[in-house]
Design a protein around this motif. Structure first.
Motif, PDB file in Angstrom:
ATOM      1  N   ASP A 147      35.571   3.369 -26.162  1.00 17.15           N
ATOM      2  CA  ASP A 147      35.085   3.149 -27.519  1.00 17.15           C
ATOM      3  C   ASP A 147      33.628   2.687 -27.501  1.00 17.15           C
ATOM      4  O   ASP A 147      32.805   3.151 -28.310  1.00 17.15           O
ATOM      5  CB  ASP A 147      35.971   2.105 -28.206  1.00 17.15           C
ATOM      6  CG  ASP A 147      35.679   1.975 -29.696  1.00 17.15           C
ATOM      7  OD1 ASP A 147      35.101   2.916 -30.286  1.00 17.15           O
ATOM      8  OD2 ASP A 147      36.021   0.932 -30.276  1.00 17.15           O
ATOM      9  N   ALA A 148      33.290   1.800 -26.578  1.00 19.30           N
ATOM     10  CA  ALA A 148      31.907   1.322 -26.468  1.00 19.30           C
ATOM     11  C   ALA A 148      30.962   2.449 -26.073  1.00 19.30           C
ATOM     12  O   ALA A 148      29.856   2.584 -26.633  1.00 19.30           O
ATOM     13  CB  ALA A 148      31.823   0.177 -25.456  1.00 19.30           C
ATOM     14  N   PRO A 172      27.279   1.638 -35.225  1.00 18.41           N
ATOM     15  CA  PRO A 172      27.109   0.176 -35.196  1.00 18.41           C
ATOM     16  C   PRO A 172      28.253  -0.517 -34.459  1.00 18.41           C
ATOM     17  O   PRO A 172      29.311   0.073 -34.233  1.00 18.41           O
ATOM     18  CB  PRO A 172      27.117  -0.204 -36.683  1.00 18.41           C
ATOM     19  CG  PRO A 172      27.926   0.879 -37.344  1.00 18.41           C
ATOM     20  CD  PRO A 172      27.625   2.141 -36.577  1.00 18.41           C
ATOM     21  N   GLY A 173      28.008  -1.787 -34.076  1.00 23.00           N
ATOM     22  CA  GLY A 173      29.053  -2.607 -33.468  1.00 23.00           C
ATOM     23  C   GLY A 173      29.181  -2.485 -31.978  1.00 23.00           C
ATOM     24  O   GLY A 173      30.194  -2.906 -31.398  1.00 23.00           O
ATOM     25  N   LEU A 174      28.160  -1.930 -31.304  1.00 21.68           N
ATOM     26  CA  LEU A 174      28.260  -1.689 -29.870  1.00 21.68           C
ATOM     27  C   LEU A 174      28.447  -2.974 -29.075  1.00 21.68           C
ATOM     28  O   LEU A 174      29.294  -3.044 -28.182  1.00 21.68           O
ATOM     29  CB  LEU A 174      27.021  -0.932 -29.383  1.00 21.68           C
ATOM     30  CG  LEU A 174      26.923  -0.689 -27.876  1.00 21.68           C
ATOM     31  CD1 LEU A 174      28.151   0.053 -27.369  1.00 21.68           C
ATOM     32  CD2 LEU A 174      25.656   0.090 -27.550  1.00 21.68           C
ATOM     33  N   SER A 175      27.654  -3.994 -29.363  1.00 22.97           N
ATOM     34  CA  SER A 175      27.730  -5.225 -28.584  1.00 22.97           C
ATOM     35  C   SER A 175      29.118  -5.841 -28.640  1.00 22.97           C
ATOM     36  O   SER A 175      29.677  -6.255 -27.621  1.00 22.97           O
ATOM     37  CB  SER A 175      26.681  -6.229 -29.076  1.00 22.97           C
ATOM     38  OG  SER A 175      25.372  -5.755 -28.818  1.00 22.97           O
ATOM     39  N   GLU A 221      22.281  -6.436 -29.155  1.00 24.47           N
ATOM     40  CA  GLU A 221      22.191  -7.859 -28.889  1.00 24.47           C
ATOM     41  C   GLU A 221      22.790  -8.150 -27.526  1.00 24.47           C
ATOM     42  O   GLU A 221      23.701  -7.474 -27.076  1.00 24.47           O
ATOM     43  CB  GLU A 221      22.944  -8.641 -29.966  1.00 24.47           C
ATOM     44  CG  GLU A 221      22.360  -8.445 -31.360  1.00 24.47           C
ATOM     45  CD  GLU A 221      23.157  -9.178 -32.416  1.00 24.47           C
ATOM     46  OE1 GLU A 221      24.186  -9.785 -32.054  1.00 24.47           O
ATOM     47  OE2 GLU A 221      22.747  -9.148 -33.579  1.00 24.47           O
ATOM     48  N   PRO A 222      22.282  -9.191 -26.847  1.00 24.76           N
ATOM     49  CA  PRO A 222      22.837  -9.547 -25.549  1.00 24.76           C
ATOM     50  C   PRO A 222      24.330  -9.835 -25.653  1.00 24.76           C
ATOM     51  O   PRO A 222      24.788 -10.466 -26.594  1.00 24.76           O
ATOM     52  CB  PRO A 222      22.057 -10.814 -25.169  1.00 24.76           C
ATOM     53  CG  PRO A 222      20.788 -10.711 -25.943  1.00 24.76           C
ATOM     54  CD  PRO A 222      21.153 -10.030 -27.229  1.00 24.76           C
TER      55      PRO A 222
END
Length: 200
Positions: free
Chosen positions: A28-29, A38-41, A168-169
């Motif tokens: 999914d990532a 969107p929402g990878l982190s 984002e980290p």
């Protein structure tokens, strides 16, 4: 590649082959990255946390820690634009020779002479102009720089994947370290080829 990334996770789950949940979260990532959703982190953190021993029910834990988890850590460093950490994680993933050569059958398989997971993530980084400062027989430069590239009729124009400026980290990816030996050379001192391999 885009067509593969558009395959719903529900279809993969219904394939009849059983995998641990972290495998689907990792897919999914990767799909989210490739399709620039969107929402990878958050998805990557979920995959990392799901790969901890308490959450593994199907795969052998040695396989998870030594092979399957390594690309997640490399990808994590890539998204953070942590060049030194990326190359160090790549070195450490390549140093886990003991698993690949534990048996004659395994040593003669593709997994015995290519680090497929780390190579795949390194190719994504290479396409995004991310410096690869590691040299190893397990990471053939001919595959990394596409010297052996064969064009696909389904995707004739390959589009390089950008570094995501909004990424984002991620946190929660560290593990205890152990040492394994393998001759791996770093092109620059920042790769830290002489230090202990990353978390296992």
């Amino acid at each position: 590649m885009t067509e593969l990334c558009e395959i719903p996770l529900d279809v993969l789950r219904a394939s009849g082959t059983e995998y641990d949940e972290f495998v689907y979260l990792w897919i999914d990532a990767l799909q989210t990255y490739w399709l620039e959703r969107p929402g990878l982190s958050d998805k990557l953190v979920a995959a990392i946390e799901a790969s901890y021993a308490a959450n593994i029910q199907v795969a052998d834990m040695e396989l998870v820690e030594r092979i399957l988890y390594q690309p997640l850590n490399i990808f994590h460093r890539f998204l953070r634009k942590d060049r030194e950490g990326f190359n160090q994680a790549l070195v450490e993933a390549l140093e886990i020779k003991v698993y690949w050569t534990a048996s004659e059958k395994r040593e003669r398989s593709v997994a015995g002479y290519l680090a497929l997971g780390p190579l795949a993530i390194a190719c994504l980084a290479y396409d995004a102009a991310f410096p690869i400062e590691v040299e190893s027989d397990y990471l053939p430069s001919e595959l990394l720089n596409r010297a052996c590239l064969v064009s696909s009729p389904h995707e004739p124009t390959a589009r390089p994947r950008p570094l995501l400026p909004s990424a984002e980290p991620c946190s929660g990816s560290s593990r205890d370290s152990r040492q394994h030996g393998l001759a791996v050379t770093a092109r620059s001192t920042s790769a830290g080829a002489g230090s202990s391999p990353w978390s296992m």
